[in-house]
Write a protein that holds these residues in place. Sequence first.
Motif, PDB file in Angstrom:
ATOM      1  N   UNK A 285      23.831  14.922  14.947  1.00 49.99           N
ATOM      2  CA  UNK A 285      22.671  14.454  14.057  1.00 49.99           C
ATOM      3  C   UNK A 285      21.858  15.802  13.738  1.00 49.99           C
ATOM      4  N   UNK A 286      21.939  16.798  14.737  1.00 46.75           N
ATOM      5  CA  UNK A 286      21.133  17.747  14.371  1.00 46.75           C
ATOM      6  C   UNK A 286      21.810  18.781  13.396  1.00 46.75           C
ATOM      7  N   UNK A 287      23.204  18.778  13.573  1.00 46.01           N
ATOM      8  CA  UNK A 287      23.758  19.584  12.435  1.00 46.01           C
ATOM      9  C   UNK A 287      23.950  18.889  10.986  1.00 46.01           C
TER      10      UNK A 287
ATOM     11  N   UNK B  65      17.189  11.914   3.829  1.00 43.44           N
ATOM     12  CA  UNK B  65      18.010  11.180   4.622  1.00 43.44           C
ATOM     13  C   UNK B  65      17.810  11.612   5.926  1.00 43.44           C
ATOM     14  N   UNK B  66      17.439  12.685   6.137  1.00 44.55           N
ATOM     15  CA  UNK B  66      17.415  13.300   7.579  1.00 44.55           C
ATOM     16  C   UNK B  66      16.177  12.377   8.562  1.00 44.55           C
ATOM     17  N   UNK B  67      15.037  12.065   7.649  1.00 42.94           N
ATOM     18  CA  UNK B  67      14.315  11.265   8.156  1.00 42.94           C
ATOM     19  C   UNK B  67      14.609   9.852   8.507  1.00 42.94           C
TER      20      UNK B  67
ATOM     21  N   UNK C 180      18.165   7.192  14.988  1.00 42.88           N
ATOM     22  CA  UNK C 180      18.626   7.596  16.260  1.00 42.88           C
ATOM     23  C   UNK C 180      17.933   8.362  17.407  1.00 42.88           C
ATOM     24  N   UNK C 181      16.674   8.762  16.802  1.00 44.67           N
ATOM     25  CA  UNK C 181      15.812   9.519  17.541  1.00 44.67           C
ATOM     26  C   UNK C 181      16.108  11.067  17.641  1.00 44.67           C
TER      27      UNK C 181
ATOM     28  N   UNK D 183       3.445  11.866  17.638  1.00 42.77           N
ATOM     29  CA  UNK D 183       4.754  11.211  17.219  1.00 42.77           C
ATOM     30  C   UNK D 183       4.805  11.375  15.614  1.00 42.77           C
ATOM     31  N   UNK D 184       6.080  11.248  15.096  1.00 42.63           N
ATOM     32  CA  UNK D 184       6.148  11.476  13.700  1.00 42.63           C
ATOM     33  C   UNK D 184       6.082  10.141  13.121  1.00 42.63           C
ATOM     34  N   UNK D 185       5.646  10.098  11.730  1.00 39.67           N
ATOM     35  CA  UNK D 185       5.534   8.792  11.034  1.00 39.67           C
ATOM     36  C   UNK D 185       6.788   8.015  10.893  1.00 39.67           C
TER      37      UNK D 185
END
Length: 557
Positions: free
Chosen positions: A465-467, A477-479, A485-486, A501-503
């Motif tokens: 997921x990081x790559x 899509x990354x958001x 997944x976190x 925390x992120x929205x």
Amino acid sequence: MKKISLILAIIFLGQFLQSCYDDFDEMNVSPNNAEEVSPNYLLSYVISKTSMQFYGLMNEHTDIAGTLQYTQRGTEFNAANQNCYQWGKGSWNAYYDILRTSQLMYELGEKENNQFFMAASLIMKSFTFGLMADLFGDCPYSEALQASTSVLFPKFDAQKDVYEGVLTDLKTASGLLEGLDPKLSVLPSSDLLYAGDRDKWIKFANSLRLRYCLRLHNKKEELSINTVNEFKDAATKVFGSNADNATLVLLGLSDENSAVGGPVRSSNKPYAFKPGKPLVDYLKERNDPRLQRWVNPVERKWDFNASEETTVNYTDIFGDTYQMTIFPTDDTSLDTSVYVGLPIGYDNLEFLGNYNRGDGIRDYPDERSAYISYLTPIYFENSNDFVNPSLITYAEVEFILAEAALLGDYGVSSVEDHYKNGIRASMDQYKILSEAQGFDFDVFYSQPTVSYSSSSITNKHELIMTQKWIALWLQAESWFDWRRTGYPDFEPAANPAFGPALPLRLAYPEPFADPQYVEKYEEAVSKLEKTGFVPSNQSNDHSYSKTWLLQGTGKPY
């Protein structure tokens, strides 16, 4: 031909469609009658408007780009909006404008017995409705686009039902296309994505099916659709190279078809937008040449080994040369790298304006800090192949397949092959493999911090997921992946608006005063689940509330 068609679409439809939205019955189909419109024009309009709307949601200047730590807004009075998640209400007017035109295209295609226009309409509508469900949660769907039948205040369909409708329509569209001749009955110049290539439209539809099957992974037991079987069916007909990418070519001629940082849309170069430090550091640590495609070297570099101020010409891996001044220092708090990102989540203008300056002279405007990297010149042009908006890419598809293989439910094998293909596809998309001087992909991949088979990496899911986050640079899509997944395990903003925390979503547009609409709006809001970051005195309709998609999953927090 794509560019010529887009010009025609903008000139013609900008004048015509705006005046005709309220009375679609006056639009007919024949291209031979001056009072009638061909669905070819509608196709160009829908593709261009959808792509630009998606680009407007997620480019280097957006709040979501700041949340994903791709970019940060520095030295500007409203830095808190992007950096610290002080989001306002969302808007969906533009989405429904596009959807109305897409619906008209379907109806005209049906009238002409042209199944391509029907399929294309289903695909583009599915993209937009799926995106709205992603952003807001429940939204008008089954009763939407029916103002002509007096449905002025459609109900908000459950997010689950919207997603199921999206998957159903994408499958239907793929089936319609498979029954057509490979040479579609469409003007190639009107198809701004694929110039009338049937097989690429089939791959587009099925690649989106993969996206949404995986989006629903944590909730698949609650669906009436078997997403595992849907995934397996779609996976045989998806993108196989970057030539398949659903990408719109920008023209750079007007606001409607130019990159956000170019002079057409920005009267002054937007230097206030800086690359985020987590992204820059991640790429530096792995000697990833994508960094040099996206990020400039600093103009003033600190150096522990320098004895005097020196101006040099620095040449990057692509052969581009930048003037850089080296300054001696013994201050270990300073970043001495050639590439320096801005720390995440600050709205203190003094901090932003002075970050990494040390005791260096401040002879620059606030937004022009020479001690922090800017984005590369491609982000200050009206058009550039590297900033063309994509609705979905081959790199994303390979990472979807890699994750599906890791999860084990979807009939996909060889996690590492797909993971490696995803990285390679991303690099190829930015012409790293052909233009980066002296770069060896296999040497890069063999690094313990990159290789899937590395024994030092225990959390393979996080690695994938990081790559994928890197590969989907400046894509929303990354958001959506992070929410599910976190991963990546983002560090929250230093000064967040509502806690560390992120929205999680966009708040609904301001509700209409009409009681019929308010009733439907309040019903949708009542189904949202507050997290601990929503102030007790505020509505459920908040960027930190969970939609059905996240409820009960424990993700991302």
